[in-house]
Design a protein around this motif. Sequence first.
Motif, PDB file in Angstrom:
ATOM      1  N   VAL A 119      22.115 -56.898  84.708  1.00  0.00           N
ATOM      2  CA  VAL A 119      21.581 -58.219  85.083  1.00  0.00           C
ATOM      3  C   VAL A 119      21.493 -59.140  83.868  1.00  0.00           C
ATOM      4  CG1 VAL A 119      19.630 -59.444  86.114  1.00  0.00           C
ATOM      5  CG2 VAL A 119      20.353 -57.255  87.054  1.00  0.00           C
ATOM      6  N   THR A 120      21.123 -58.592  82.711  1.00  0.00           N
ATOM      7  CA  THR A 120      21.095 -59.400  81.488  1.00  0.00           C
ATOM      8  C   THR A 120      22.489 -59.923  81.163  1.00  0.00           C
ATOM      9  OG1 THR A 120      19.240 -58.113  80.607  1.00  0.00           O
ATOM     10  CG2 THR A 120      20.519 -59.402  79.032  1.00  0.00           C
ATOM     11  N   ALA A 121      23.493 -59.060  81.301  1.00  0.00           N
ATOM     12  CA  ALA A 121      24.879 -59.490  81.069  1.00  0.00           C
ATOM     13  C   ALA A 121      25.286 -60.557  82.077  1.00  0.00           C
ATOM     14  CB  ALA A 121      25.819 -58.288  81.163  1.00  0.00           C
ATOM     15  N   THR A 122      24.810 -60.436  83.314  1.00  0.00           N
ATOM     16  CA  THR A 122      25.105 -61.441  84.340  1.00  0.00           C
ATOM     17  C   THR A 122      24.531 -62.804  83.951  1.00  0.00           C
ATOM     18  OG1 THR A 122      25.135 -59.763  86.097  1.00  0.00           O
ATOM     19  CG2 THR A 122      24.759 -62.047  86.760  1.00  0.00           C
ATOM     20  N   ALA A 123      23.271 -62.800  83.469  1.00  0.00           N
ATOM     21  CA  ALA A 123      22.657 -64.065  83.040  1.00  0.00           C
ATOM     22  C   ALA A 123      23.409 -64.672  81.859  1.00  0.00           C
ATOM     23  CB  ALA A 123      21.195 -63.821  82.666  1.00  0.00           C
ATOM     24  N   ALA A 124      23.853 -63.818  80.927  1.00  0.00           N
ATOM     25  CA  ALA A 124      24.608 -64.309  79.772  1.00  0.00           C
ATOM     26  C   ALA A 124      25.944 -64.911  80.216  1.00  0.00           C
ATOM     27  CB  ALA A 124      24.843 -63.173  78.783  1.00  0.00           C
ATOM     28  N   MET A 125      26.620 -64.247  81.160  1.00  0.00           N
ATOM     29  CA  MET A 125      27.887 -64.773  81.669  1.00  0.00           C
ATOM     30  C   MET A 125      27.677 -66.100  82.397  1.00  0.00           C
ATOM     31  SD  MET A 125      29.713 -61.295  83.088  1.00  0.00           S
ATOM     32  CE  MET A 125      31.074 -62.238  83.810  1.00  0.00           C
ATOM     33  N   PHE A 126      26.545 -66.218  83.100  1.00  0.00           N
ATOM     34  CA  PHE A 126      26.228 -67.469  83.796  1.00  0.00           C
ATOM     35  C   PHE A 126      26.139 -68.623  82.797  1.00  0.00           C
ATOM     36  CE2 PHE A 126      23.042 -70.488  85.433  1.00  0.00           C
ATOM     37  CZ  PHE A 126      23.602 -70.817  86.660  1.00  0.00           C
ATOM     38  N   LEU A 127      25.497 -68.373  81.654  1.00  0.00           N
ATOM     39  CA  LEU A 127      25.405 -69.404  80.623  1.00  0.00           C
ATOM     40  C   LEU A 127      26.770 -69.691  80.000  1.00  0.00           C
ATOM     41  CD1 LEU A 127      22.091 -68.380  78.814  1.00  0.00           C
ATOM     42  CD2 LEU A 127      22.500 -70.473  80.127  1.00  0.00           C
ATOM     43  N   LEU A 128      27.571 -68.647  79.797  1.00  0.00           N
ATOM     44  CA  LEU A 128      28.874 -68.821  79.163  1.00  0.00           C
ATOM     45  C   LEU A 128      29.829 -69.664  80.015  1.00  0.00           C
ATOM     46  CD1 LEU A 128      29.500 -65.273  77.615  1.00  0.00           C
ATOM     47  CD2 LEU A 128      29.053 -67.415  76.388  1.00  0.00           C
ATOM     48  N   VAL A 129      29.699 -69.551  81.331  1.00  0.00           N
ATOM     49  CA  VAL A 129      30.587 -70.332  82.204  1.00  0.00           C
ATOM     50  C   VAL A 129      30.028 -71.722  82.496  1.00  0.00           C
ATOM     51  CG1 VAL A 129      31.545 -68.261  83.280  1.00  0.00           C
ATOM     52  CG2 VAL A 129      29.581 -69.404  84.342  1.00  0.00           C
ATOM     53  N   GLY A 130      28.939 -72.077  81.786  1.00  0.00           N
ATOM     54  CA  GLY A 130      28.409 -73.427  81.910  1.00  0.00           C
ATOM     55  C   GLY A 130      27.342 -73.606  82.955  1.00  0.00           C
ATOM     56  N   GLY A 131      26.715 -72.504  83.391  1.00  0.00           N
ATOM     57  CA  GLY A 131      25.662 -72.605  84.385  1.00  0.00           C
ATOM     58  C   GLY A 131      24.431 -73.316  83.853  1.00  0.00           C
TER      59      GLY A 131
END
Length: 523
Positions: free
Chosen positions: A173-185
């Motif tokens: 889930v932490t990786a999911t949140a990080a990916m969300f930020l990386l894709v501009g969320g």
Amino acid sequence: MTDQPSSARTGRTMVIATLVSRITGFVRTLALVAALGLGTRLLDAYTAANVLPNSIYELVMGGAAASVLVPLLVRVTADDGVDEDLFTQRLLSLVFYGLSAVVIVTISAAPLIVDLTVPGFGSAQRALVVDFTRIFLPQILFYGLSATLAAILNVRGRFATPMWAPVANNVVVTATAAMFLLVGGTGHLETLPQGQMLLLSIGTSAGVGAQMVVLAVVTRRAGLPLRLRADPRGIAVRRIMAMAGWTLVSVTAAQVVLIVVNRLVSQAGPGAVGVFSNAYTLFQLPYAVIAVTVITGMLPRMSRAASRRDLSQVTADLSHGLRLAGVVLVPVAAALVLLGPHLAVLLFAHGNASPAAAHLTGVVLAAYGPALVPFAGYQIMLRAYYALGDTRTPALISVVVSAALLVLSLVAARLVPGRDMVVALAACTALAYALGFVIVAQLLRRRIGRIDGHRLLSSYGRMSVATVLAAGLGLAVGVGLGGSFAVVCAATAVGASLYVLIARLLRVSEFTILTAGLRVPRI
């Protein structure tokens, strides 16, 4: 006497595993807050949806998992006439089939469930909650299988592994949140693309699935072949239902309260759901690290003592568990009350989070603080009833506590409207569980003859004196420095050091036992 070093090592491993699990869980919370924004409608929608699988799981199985599975498996293990592996496979199969059906039904009913739980959301926010919920609901099955596998491992002496498993969930889930930020969320609900919604929802459910897979792999390595059985006969389904029936009553009462409280919070203003949920997560952290560890190691021992009708040993285990939990939770409760706002600002006032929402989270956390010790003691004492095979009495006590919390919450919502309502609701929790603690202590004393009350009062009295003296000076030093970071660091360092010193001077023996159990042995 020969098993004491082994018990100490097991206890140390359990504490370390739980601590790592909760720390990574807390990192997950921080990552989600930074990504979705504390005080935003997006975090409220995500939080409201992510609560639902847990609530439904607790309603259909969670209470039974806590009160029935371990005592039942302990009795099966002691019965030479029962094929333990076959019994366990059939039990797992029953859980799989039953919860799969629940998932299918709840996915179909997702809009109705959302309307029931968060009526204060607008149309766009409601639609997003429904979308999240439909992808989150398979977690019900993952939670159920994880709980059953954990119970199997506990009965087989593998206490630490189930406590490591949530780390996999937290990392995903932490990786999911990080990916969300990386894709501009961002934290703006109105501009959330479908792809980012799927990333958040699938990633969150995948985390719970990863936790289940870890437990399944370890269970296989422990010697249990994992096979689905079509025929559940031979596992005493009626007996399980009878034992779980009363637990279902208590869980239903608790879920009614949760639904009502969530409905109230959803109407307290934008961001209130996220604020209330994150404050509760912080409140639960010390309970999960300390009290859950104590309960996990204590329940199988008490169940075995109860099966031998050795009530004196049940009392001894109960007293030991309450005192070990208290030596840590008493000072931590004081820290939550005194440092709550500073701690929340330090942790949450970053990224997309609102500073005002972070401060309000800390105020709610401080209101939760007085509930920590009675809540933990209440939960520990309920396990003594489960060990005795009695689910009726704790269920009735839980109904009384839930009713008290429900009434207090409704009154508080009427007297304290707006965003401050969430603070009042947290304070109601402390009052309700203080009532529950007193009731369960009195009834349990009648049931087993004694609960070592004089020793408990003496130990908690000395812990409280040490806490008051340490907290007063620690807070004075911290406030003198100014700034949330300085206040939290200084007050924690000074207060903790003084608590250790005063506890030793007052001969708080539980502190010595705790530190001895955590000490790494010399090789």
